[in-house]
Design a protein around this motif. Structure first.
Motif, PDB file in Angstrom:
ATOM      1  N   TYR A  59       0.866  -1.538   0.485  1.00 23.40           N
ATOM      2  CA  TYR A  59       0.072  -0.439   0.037  1.00 23.40           C
ATOM      3  C   TYR A  59       0.870   1.385   0.307  1.00 23.40           C
ATOM      4  O   TYR A  59       0.729   2.038  -0.687  1.00 23.40           O
ATOM      5  CB  TYR A  59      -1.176  -0.135   0.825  1.00 23.40           C
ATOM      6  CG  TYR A  59      -2.026  -1.415   1.446  1.00 23.40           C
ATOM      7  CD1 TYR A  59      -3.056  -1.038   0.352  1.00 23.40           C
ATOM      8  CD2 TYR A  59      -1.809  -1.810   2.095  1.00 23.40           C
ATOM      9  CE1 TYR A  59      -3.642  -2.261   0.391  1.00 23.40           C
ATOM     10  CE2 TYR A  59      -2.389  -3.255   2.137  1.00 23.40           C
ATOM     11  CZ  TYR A  59      -3.398  -3.371   1.192  1.00 23.40           C
ATOM     12  OH  TYR A  59      -4.514  -4.722   1.426  1.00 23.40           O
ATOM     13  N   LEU A  60       2.076   0.880   0.849  1.00 21.11           N
ATOM     14  CA  LEU A  60       3.564   2.039   1.149  1.00 21.11           C
ATOM     15  C   LEU A  60       2.958   2.464  -1.025  1.00 21.11           C
ATOM     16  O   LEU A  60       3.458   3.187  -0.773  1.00 21.11           O
ATOM     17  CB  LEU A  60       4.228   1.849   1.863  1.00 21.11           C
ATOM     18  CG  LEU A  60       5.324   3.602   1.730  1.00 21.11           C
ATOM     19  CD1 LEU A  60       4.662   4.002   2.306  1.00 21.11           C
ATOM     20  CD2 LEU A  60       6.060   2.726   2.618  1.00 21.11           C
ATOM     21  N   ARG A  61       3.290   1.305  -1.503  1.00 17.66           N
ATOM     22  CA  ARG A  61       3.717   1.392  -2.629  1.00 17.66           C
ATOM     23  C   ARG A  61       2.958   2.401  -3.723  1.00 17.66           C
ATOM     24  O   ARG A  61       3.766   3.328  -4.399  1.00 17.66           O
ATOM     25  CB  ARG A  61       4.353   0.572  -3.030  1.00 17.66           C
ATOM     26  CG  ARG A  61       4.664   0.183  -5.000  1.00 17.66           C
ATOM     27  CD  ARG A  61       5.592  -1.444  -5.063  1.00 17.66           C
ATOM     28  NE  ARG A  61       5.604  -1.275  -6.668  1.00 17.66           N
ATOM     29  CZ  ARG A  61       6.223  -2.868  -6.766  1.00 17.66           C
ATOM     30  NH1 ARG A  61       6.172  -3.595  -6.464  1.00 17.66           N
ATOM     31  NH2 ARG A  61       6.115  -2.181  -8.902  1.00 17.66           N
ATOM     32  N   ILE A  62       1.952   1.807  -3.093  1.00 13.71           N
ATOM     33  CA  ILE A  62       0.883   2.381  -3.966  1.00 13.71           C
ATOM     34  C   ILE A  62       0.488   3.905  -4.154  1.00 13.71           C
ATOM     35  O   ILE A  62       0.375   4.615  -5.104  1.00 13.71           O
ATOM     36  CB  ILE A  62      -0.875   2.220  -3.737  1.00 13.71           C
ATOM     37  CG1 ILE A  62      -0.427   0.453  -4.966  1.00 13.71           C
ATOM     38  CG2 ILE A  62      -1.684   2.747  -4.725  1.00 13.71           C
ATOM     39  CD1 ILE A  62      -1.991  -0.205  -4.387  1.00 13.71           C
ATOM     40  N   GLY A  63       0.788   4.005  -2.869  1.00 12.93           N
ATOM     41  CA  GLY A  63       0.466   5.190  -2.338  1.00 12.93           C
ATOM     42  C   GLY A  63       1.778   6.339  -2.885  1.00 12.93           C
ATOM     43  O   GLY A  63       1.474   7.454  -3.001  1.00 12.93           O
ATOM     44  N   LEU A  64       2.835   5.802  -2.749  1.00 12.37           N
ATOM     45  CA  LEU A  64       3.780   6.814  -2.881  1.00 12.37           C
ATOM     46  C   LEU A  64       4.194   6.893  -4.826  1.00 12.37           C
ATOM     47  O   LEU A  64       4.477   7.834  -5.755  1.00 12.37           O
ATOM     48  CB  LEU A  64       5.357   6.440  -3.004  1.00 12.37           C
ATOM     49  CG  LEU A  64       5.263   6.397  -1.424  1.00 12.37           C
ATOM     50  CD1 LEU A  64       6.916   5.967  -1.184  1.00 12.37           C
ATOM     51  CD2 LEU A  64       5.542   8.301  -1.199  1.00 12.37           C
ATOM     52  N   GLY A  65       3.879   5.976  -5.544  1.00 11.71           N
ATOM     53  CA  GLY A  65       3.460   5.343  -7.112  1.00 11.71           C
ATOM     54  C   GLY A  65       2.872   6.271  -7.769  1.00 11.71           C
ATOM     55  O   GLY A  65       4.078   6.670  -9.237  1.00 11.71           O
ATOM     56  N   LEU A  66       1.903   6.435  -7.154  1.00 15.99           N
ATOM     57  CA  LEU A  66       0.896   7.313  -8.169  1.00 15.99           C
ATOM     58  C   LEU A  66       1.357   8.600  -8.174  1.00 15.99           C
ATOM     59  O   LEU A  66       1.412   9.415  -9.280  1.00 15.99           O
ATOM     60  CB  LEU A  66      -0.991   7.404  -7.308  1.00 15.99           C
ATOM     61  CG  LEU A  66      -1.169   6.387  -7.752  1.00 15.99           C
ATOM     62  CD1 LEU A  66      -1.964   6.631  -6.668  1.00 15.99           C
ATOM     63  CD2 LEU A  66      -1.801   6.210  -8.961  1.00 15.99           C
ATOM     64  N   PRO A  67       1.674   9.520  -7.102  1.00 16.14           N
ATOM     65  CA  PRO A  67       2.484  11.263  -6.930  1.00 16.14           C
ATOM     66  C   PRO A  67       3.235  11.164  -7.755  1.00 16.14           C
ATOM     67  O   PRO A  67       4.407  12.140  -8.472  1.00 16.14           O
ATOM     68  CB  PRO A  67       2.590  11.613  -5.730  1.00 16.14           C
ATOM     69  CG  PRO A  67       2.778  10.202  -4.830  1.00 16.14           C
ATOM     70  CD  PRO A  67       1.618   9.569  -5.387  1.00 16.14           C
ATOM     71  N   PHE A  68       4.314   9.561  -7.523  1.00 17.19           N
ATOM     72  CA  PHE A  68       5.822   9.958  -8.536  1.00 17.19           C
ATOM     73  C   PHE A  68       5.594  10.014  -9.711  1.00 17.19           C
ATOM     74  O   PHE A  68       6.404  10.023 -10.699  1.00 17.19           O
ATOM     75  CB  PHE A  68       6.339   8.295  -7.985  1.00 17.19           C
ATOM     76  CG  PHE A  68       7.622   8.147  -8.696  1.00 17.19           C
ATOM     77  CD1 PHE A  68       8.875   8.932  -8.162  1.00 17.19           C
ATOM     78  CD2 PHE A  68       7.945   7.518  -9.489  1.00 17.19           C
ATOM     79  CE1 PHE A  68      10.383   8.656  -9.017  1.00 17.19           C
ATOM     80  CE2 PHE A  68       8.859   6.981 -10.166  1.00 17.19           C
ATOM     81  CZ  PHE A  68      10.049   7.398  -9.900  1.00 17.19           C
ATOM     82  N   VAL A  69       4.763   9.334 -10.555  1.00 18.00           N
ATOM     83  CA  VAL A  69       4.349   9.294 -11.753  1.00 18.00           C
ATOM     84  C   VAL A  69       3.596   9.955 -12.406  1.00 18.00           C
ATOM     85  O   VAL A  69       3.767  10.813 -13.481  1.00 18.00           O
ATOM     86  CB  VAL A  69       3.418   7.757 -12.293  1.00 18.00           C
ATOM     87  CG1 VAL A  69       3.526   7.399 -13.435  1.00 18.00           C
ATOM     88  CG2 VAL A  69       4.499   6.630 -12.231  1.00 18.00           C
ATOM     89  N   LEU A  70       2.392  10.568 -11.552  1.00 12.22           N
ATOM     90  CA  LEU A  70       1.744  11.580 -11.685  1.00 12.22           C
ATOM     91  C   LEU A  70       1.813  13.192 -11.579  1.00 12.22           C
ATOM     92  O   LEU A  70       1.316  14.036 -12.292  1.00 12.22           O
ATOM     93  CB  LEU A  70       0.177  11.551 -11.472  1.00 12.22           C
ATOM     94  CG  LEU A  70      -0.667  10.033 -12.042  1.00 12.22           C
ATOM     95  CD1 LEU A  70      -1.614   9.971 -11.287  1.00 12.22           C
ATOM     96  CD2 LEU A  70      -0.433  10.176 -13.435  1.00 12.22           C
ATOM     97  N   PHE A  71       2.817  13.320 -10.883  1.00 15.14           N
ATOM     98  CA  PHE A  71       3.039  15.123 -10.074  1.00 15.14           C
ATOM     99  C   PHE A  71       4.233  15.346 -10.339  1.00 15.14           C
ATOM    100  O   PHE A  71       5.051  16.591 -10.550  1.00 15.14           O
ATOM    101  CB  PHE A  71       2.314  14.771  -8.671  1.00 15.14           C
ATOM    102  CG  PHE A  71       2.094  16.499  -8.262  1.00 15.14           C
ATOM    103  CD1 PHE A  71       1.785  17.584  -9.219  1.00 15.14           C
ATOM    104  CD2 PHE A  71       3.353  16.522  -6.988  1.00 15.14           C
ATOM    105  CE1 PHE A  71       1.761  18.163  -8.304  1.00 15.14           C
ATOM    106  CE2 PHE A  71       3.519  17.935  -6.752  1.00 15.14           C
ATOM    107  CZ  PHE A  71       2.889  19.373  -7.260  1.00 15.14           C
ATOM    108  N   PHE A  72       5.289  14.711  -9.139  1.00 12.34           N
ATOM    109  CA  PHE A  72       6.864  14.723  -9.560  1.00 12.34           C
ATOM    110  C   PHE A  72       7.459  15.042 -10.607  1.00 12.34           C
ATOM    111  O   PHE A  72       8.033  16.646 -10.518  1.00 12.34           O
ATOM    112  CB  PHE A  72       7.396  13.454  -8.053  1.00 12.34           C
ATOM    113  CG  PHE A  72       6.686  13.167  -6.893  1.00 12.34           C
ATOM    114  CD1 PHE A  72       5.991  13.916  -6.500  1.00 12.34           C
ATOM    115  CD2 PHE A  72       7.028  12.546  -5.875  1.00 12.34           C
ATOM    116  CE1 PHE A  72       5.688  14.084  -5.227  1.00 12.34           C
ATOM    117  CE2 PHE A  72       6.990  12.052  -4.886  1.00 12.34           C
ATOM    118  CZ  PHE A  72       5.464  12.545  -4.175  1.00 12.34           C
TER     119      PHE A  72
END
Length: 534
Positions: free
Chosen positions: A282-295
């Motif tokens: 779940y931590l991977r999903i929570g970090l992965g979304l902003p990592f790809v879509l925002f950062f």
């Protein structure tokens, strides 16, 4: 005033500064440029200065073209100041006092005469004038904050032909009001208040509709008085601070926004390297979304536009999402032409390198800018003071918080306990080439036939299975137990043979679950056992 008197005027150069203060960030509200807001405020107010009429004052020239600048306010917020230079001629020094005590006052320079000598009488007049202005300001503050003597209050009374502000004190101790405090100047107007805006200006906030109406009335009357008291109790109440209304302003400044993004990106990389099982999934999903879509887009925008006046808050957020959606596929397209290809690890490493590189460029460009001009995310919000809220507001707030907690808890429960779908077990047989064809159809007596038998568990729990082959009255030994977790698969080659000649022998493959007496699944083949087969 004739020419002779004009030659005796005192000439002053006075600087006023119109202020625009940074406001809280709104998600669906464009963040205004502070310098532009202060300049707009100055453009709106300068025409009023041309129409100001004060006894003993002539406005000779107004220069509104000075550069707008930004500096930190007393409370740490950014504020823009738009200076205005005014040349005035005053019949006496005390006539210039209203300008010198206004809130926008910044500086003053005496141009003529070179030296100014005051007689004792003139000096007393100046002191008395300043004292009157301060007394009027004190009266205004007592009206605004209701901080007069105990039990005392001010009120407005309509009189024929004009409005007068009177104050009445309770007579508990039989105290007499000094004559200097019994009568206040007539024709009061809020803009004349010492320490308040000479030309009806606020603290850099856009005027409301009522303010615009007051501006029109001011232009029509073209009159400036010296009392500085509010024209109505409602106006005084409207000017109270947010703390007096039951809320406190808070400000959050993210000085290390790019550092936070870099740390979160590296943390995601570590989670993926460690496998991301259990709660780390779940931590991977929570970090992965902003990592790809925002950062990636945010880092790119920070590198391209390091100055805070380059873009507003809404523009930066929108462009961060848009550019991230564009950058990630472009990086994937580039990886497609490399030996590494489009796989998780190369994409992860490429995006991390891109974010760190854009962050380094942003630091380099920001370092060349003055500190006050560098972009830094600022969030301002008002926190209500709980004990000062009405009972109904408290009840509604508690209900809202409970609803939010219930919604969050429901989401967590659904994520942690997914709904169980259809429960079944997949049972199949394949030919030796791994396809649903090529099954043995003709065999000699005693010749072994081979098939691949497969079992896949979709039961959402661990199961134990047994596989049995049956041919008429002949039963081969069972395979098993076959223990499978949910979504796990078992495949194995199973052989069978029949000792006698037989036409259309039915070869059954039966699947049993542990504890079942009847087969759970069954498959079969038709085989001919002949002497001349093959």
């Amino acid at each position: 005033m004739d020419n002779n008197s004009n030659t005796q005027q005192l000439h002053f150069r006075i600087w006023l500064e119109y202020k625009a203060t940074a406001r809280p960030f709104g998600l669906f509200q464009k963040r205004k440029d502070l310098k532009e807001e202060a300049a707009t405020l100055r453009r709106k107010r300068v025409p009023i200065l041309h129409q100001v009429s004060i006894t003993g004052i002539d406005i000779l020239d107004i220069d509104p073209h000075h550069t707008v600048y930004i500096k930190d306010d007393e409370d740490g917020r950014k504020a823009a100041y738009a200076p205005v230079e005014i040349l005035i001629g005053a019949e006496s020094l005390d006539a210039a006092i209203p300008f010198l005590v206004s809130k926008e006052f910044s500086n003053v320079e005496l141009l003529y005469p070179d030296r100014l000598a005051l007689s004792p009488q003139e000096f007393e007049q100046v002191i008395e004038k300043a004292n009157d202005e301060l007394r009027n300001y004190r009266a205004f503050l007592e009206i605004r904050y209701n901080s007069g003597r105990s039990g005392n209050s001010y009120f407005l009374r309509d009189l024929p032909g004009e409005e007068k502000l009177e104050k009445t004190f309770s007579d508990k101790a039989g105290e007499e009001i000094p004559p200097s405090e019994e009568v206040l100047p007539e024709k009061t107007a809020p803009e004349d208040l010492p320490g308040d805006d000479i030309s009806q200006l606020g603290d850099g906030e856009p005027p409301s509709e009522s303010d615009k109406d007051e501006d029109v009335a001011q232009k029509d009357s073209s009159h400036l008085t010296n009392s500085g008291l509010p024209s109505s109790p409602d106006e005084a109440a409207a000017e109270q601070s947010p703390e007096a209304e039951g809320s406190a302003k808070k400000m959050l400044r993210l000085e290390y926004d790019l550092e936070i993004i870099a740390v979160l990106s590296l943390l995601l990389a570590g989670v993926i390297v460690l496998g991301g099982e259990g709660w780390m999934y779940y931590l991977r999903i929570g970090l992965g979304l902003p990592f790809v879509l925002f950062f990636p887009g945010y880092a790119l925008i920070a590198a391209l536009f390091p100055e805070k006046d380059d873009l507003g808050g809404i523009e930066r957020v929108a462009l961060s999402f848009g550019l991230s959606i564009a950058v990630a596929p472009l990086i994937g397209l580039g990886l497609n032409y490399t030996p590494w290809g489009i796989r998780l690890t190369p994409i992860l490493i490429s995006l991390v390198i891109f974010i760190l590189l854009m962050g380094a460029i942003s630091f380099f460009r920001k370092d060349k800018l003055p500190k006050e001009d560098r972009f830094c995310p600022v969030f301002e919000f008002e926190v209500p003071v709980w004990r000062e809220q009405p009972v109904l507001d408290k009840v509604l707030s508690i209900a809202l918080i409970a609803s939010i907690l219930f919604a969050v808890g429901s989401i967590c429960y659904v994520v942690a306990m997914p709904k169980v779908g259809e429960q079944f077990t997949e049972f199949y047989i394949l030919g030796m080439d791994g396809k649903a064809e090529g099954y043995p159809q003709e065999l000699k007596p005693g010749e072994e036939g081979e098939v691949i038998v497969g079992v896949v568990n979709h039961e959402y729990q661990q199961e134990k299975y047994y596989v049995e082959v049956r041919m008429d009255d002949q039963v081969l030994p069972r395979e098993g137990p076959i223990t499978l977790e949910h979504e796990k698969e078992w495949e194995r080659t199973v052989t069978f043979s029949y000792p006698q000649v037989r036409e259309n022998l039915k070869v059954e493959f039966l699947l049993y679950r542990e504890g079942d007496e009847e087969p759970y699944r069954s498959l079969h083949l038709w085989v001919n056992i002949q002497e001349n087969a093959g």
